[in-house]
Design a protein around this motif. Structure first.
Motif, PDB file in Angstrom:
ATOM      1  N   GLU A 209      23.354  10.647  -2.116  1.00  0.00           N
ATOM      2  CA  GLU A 209      23.358  10.060  -3.456  1.00  0.00           C
ATOM      3  C   GLU A 209      23.646   8.565  -3.369  1.00  0.00           C
ATOM      4  N   LEU A 210      22.911   7.805  -4.161  1.00  0.00           N
ATOM      5  CA  LEU A 210      23.144   6.377  -4.305  1.00  0.00           C
ATOM      6  C   LEU A 210      24.005   6.164  -5.550  1.00  0.00           C
ATOM      7  N   ILE A 211      25.107   5.448  -5.394  1.00  0.00           N
ATOM      8  CA  ILE A 211      26.050   5.237  -6.496  1.00  0.00           C
ATOM      9  C   ILE A 211      26.091   3.752  -6.836  1.00  0.00           C
ATOM     10  N   LEU A 212      25.843   3.426  -8.092  1.00  0.00           N
ATOM     11  CA  LEU A 212      25.915   2.049  -8.576  1.00  0.00           C
ATOM     12  C   LEU A 212      27.095   1.904  -9.531  1.00  0.00           C
ATOM     13  N   HIS A 213      27.786   0.769  -9.445  1.00  0.00           N
ATOM     14  CA  HIS A 213      28.933   0.486 -10.314  1.00  0.00           C
ATOM     15  C   HIS A 213      28.678  -0.815 -11.055  1.00  0.00           C
ATOM     16  N   LEU A 214      28.811  -0.768 -12.383  1.00  0.00           N
ATOM     17  CA  LEU A 214      28.620  -1.935 -13.231  1.00  0.00           C
ATOM     18  C   LEU A 214      29.928  -2.283 -13.914  1.00  0.00           C
ATOM     19  N   ARG A 215      30.398  -3.511 -13.735  1.00  0.00           N
ATOM     20  CA  ARG A 215      31.691  -3.924 -14.276  1.00  0.00           C
ATOM     21  C   ARG A 215      31.667  -3.962 -15.796  1.00  0.00           C
ATOM     22  N   LYS A 216      32.703  -3.403 -16.423  1.00  0.00           N
ATOM     23  CA  LYS A 216      32.842  -3.416 -17.875  1.00  0.00           C
ATOM     24  C   LYS A 216      33.989  -4.351 -18.270  1.00  0.00           C
ATOM     25  N   LYS A 217      34.112  -4.623 -19.553  1.00  0.00           N
ATOM     26  CA  LYS A 217      35.124  -5.573 -20.015  1.00  0.00           C
ATOM     27  C   LYS A 217      36.541  -5.027 -19.919  1.00  0.00           C
ATOM     28  N   ASP A 218      36.679  -3.699 -19.839  1.00  0.00           N
ATOM     29  CA  ASP A 218      38.017  -3.113 -19.815  1.00  0.00           C
ATOM     30  C   ASP A 218      38.559  -2.937 -18.399  1.00  0.00           C
ATOM     31  N   CYS A 219      37.972  -3.677 -17.434  1.00  0.00           N
ATOM     32  CA  CYS A 219      38.426  -3.677 -16.037  1.00  0.00           C
ATOM     33  C   CYS A 219      38.057  -2.404 -15.281  1.00  0.00           C
ATOM     34  N   THR A 220      37.201  -1.579 -15.854  1.00  0.00           N
ATOM     35  CA  THR A 220      36.677  -0.425 -15.137  1.00  0.00           C
ATOM     36  C   THR A 220      35.174  -0.639 -14.935  1.00  0.00           C
ATOM     37  N   TYR A 221      34.518   0.367 -14.375  1.00  0.00           N
ATOM     38  CA  TYR A 221      33.093   0.269 -14.105  1.00  0.00           C
ATOM     39  C   TYR A 221      32.345   1.421 -14.757  1.00  0.00           C
ATOM     40  N   GLU A 222      31.118   1.133 -15.176  1.00  0.00           N
ATOM     41  CA  GLU A 222      30.188   2.202 -15.522  1.00  0.00           C
ATOM     42  C   GLU A 222      29.523   2.636 -14.226  1.00  0.00           C
ATOM     43  N   THR A 223      29.456   3.930 -13.986  1.00  0.00           N
ATOM     44  CA  THR A 223      28.927   4.439 -12.733  1.00  0.00           C
ATOM     45  C   THR A 223      27.642   5.222 -12.974  1.00  0.00           C
ATOM     46  N   ILE A 224      26.629   4.927 -12.160  1.00  0.00           N
ATOM     47  CA  ILE A 224      25.345   5.611 -12.235  1.00  0.00           C
ATOM     48  C   ILE A 224      25.068   6.234 -10.874  1.00  0.00           C
ATOM     49  N   VAL A 225      24.696   7.501 -10.875  1.00  0.00           N
ATOM     50  CA  VAL A 225      24.442   8.217  -9.625  1.00  0.00           C
ATOM     51  C   VAL A 225      23.010   8.739  -9.617  1.00  0.00           C
ATOM     52  N   ALA A 226      22.314   8.561  -8.495  1.00  0.00           N
ATOM     53  CA  ALA A 226      20.945   9.054  -8.366  1.00  0.00           C
ATOM     54  C   ALA A 226      20.780   9.779  -7.039  1.00  0.00           C
ATOM     55  N   ASP A 227      20.135  10.944  -7.075  1.00  0.00           N
ATOM     56  CA  ASP A 227      19.844  11.685  -5.853  1.00  0.00           C
ATOM     57  C   ASP A 227      18.784  10.948  -5.039  1.00  0.00           C
TER      58      ASP A 227
END
Length: 263
Positions: A209-227
């Protein structure tokens, strides 16, 4: 009297040697965990080399400073870092609204004990070493580079338009996956660049799985996972869209697999 020069040389040698050792020791970042002196770098490597299990969550620490947290029903991510204070090492993990969880790490046998700094109570944490997997290493190496994909969403093209009201004839997506764990993404609509963003990427522990992390304003990340359905030297097939906008989700909603070519 003839032995004095030899004695002086020996004393001089030990003086220089001790000075060199003291300088080397002071420049090496060490601290004490339990009864064992270890470096912050060693603790960092131990976090990276293991899958950590905390309550019902699985944690994968990445070198770029993001930790993937896999729960029973969802996946999220956060920023992490190690800090040394006096004779202790602390693991700090960001929470939503820019809060922070702090754990004091102590040696416990062959693993690390996590102690909640707020309550001073031990947290139940287990770990499993990540095995040296030639497949995962090869997948990671092959992913590094620039990948591009173009789609012509004929099924939805008549119903979509960009922010300027133009008809969408084509959409191009380009990803630059860097060796340091960072990535850049550029979206072009009708062959013209419309948006770009940066984030972090990593592989799952099995390399599937490829995992992408996008920084959000609340100091966490939005995470997207693709097979990862297929990966060769110049072709990548993913089982999910790496959509980061509502428009992109609309463009990709009719597709089941996504093809990328390496540039």
């Amino acid at each position: 009297m003839k032995n004095y020069p030899i004695v002086i040389l020996v004393l001089l040698f030990w003086s220089v040697a001790n000075t060199s050792l003291a300088t080397a020791y002071s420049s090496f970042d060490v601290t004490k965990i339990g009864s064992t002196f270890v470096s912050v770098q060693q603790v960092e490597q131990e976090l990276l080399d293991h899958v950590w299990f905390k309550e019902s969550s699985k944690l994968l620490f990445g070198e770029a400073g993001v930790v993937t947290i896999i729960n029973d029903t969802d996946i999220e991510s956060s920023i992490w870092q190690l800090e040394q204070q006096n004779q202790s090492i602390y693991l700090k993990m960001a929470t939503s609204v820019c809060g922070e969880l702090v754990y004091r790490l102590e040696r416990e046998g062959t693993t690390l004990r996590w102690i909640d700094e707020k309550t001073n109570l031990k947290i139940k944490v287990d770990s499993t070493a990540l095995e040296e997997n030639d497949k995962v290493v090869e997948v990671h190496r092959n992913l590094i580079g620039t990948w591009s994909s173009s789609i012509y969403p004929s099924a939805v093209i008549d119903d979509l338009s960009d922010e300027e009201g133009r008809s969408i004839m084509s959409a191009d997506f380009k990803y630059l996956l860097r060796a340091d764990g960072t990535f850049s993404k550029v979206i072009s609509i009708n062959r013209k660049k419309t948006s770009s963003l940066n984030g972090l990427w990593q592989l799952s522990e099995n390399g599937e799985e490829l995992i992408l992390h996008l920084r959000k304003k609340d100091c966490t990340y939005e995470t997207i996972v693709a097979d990862i359905k297929l990966l060769t030297m110049d072709e990548l097939v993913l089982g999910q869209a790496l959509a980061t906008s509502d428009l992109e989700k609309q463009l990709c909603k009719e597709k089941k697999t996504f093809f990328y070519n390496k540039q």
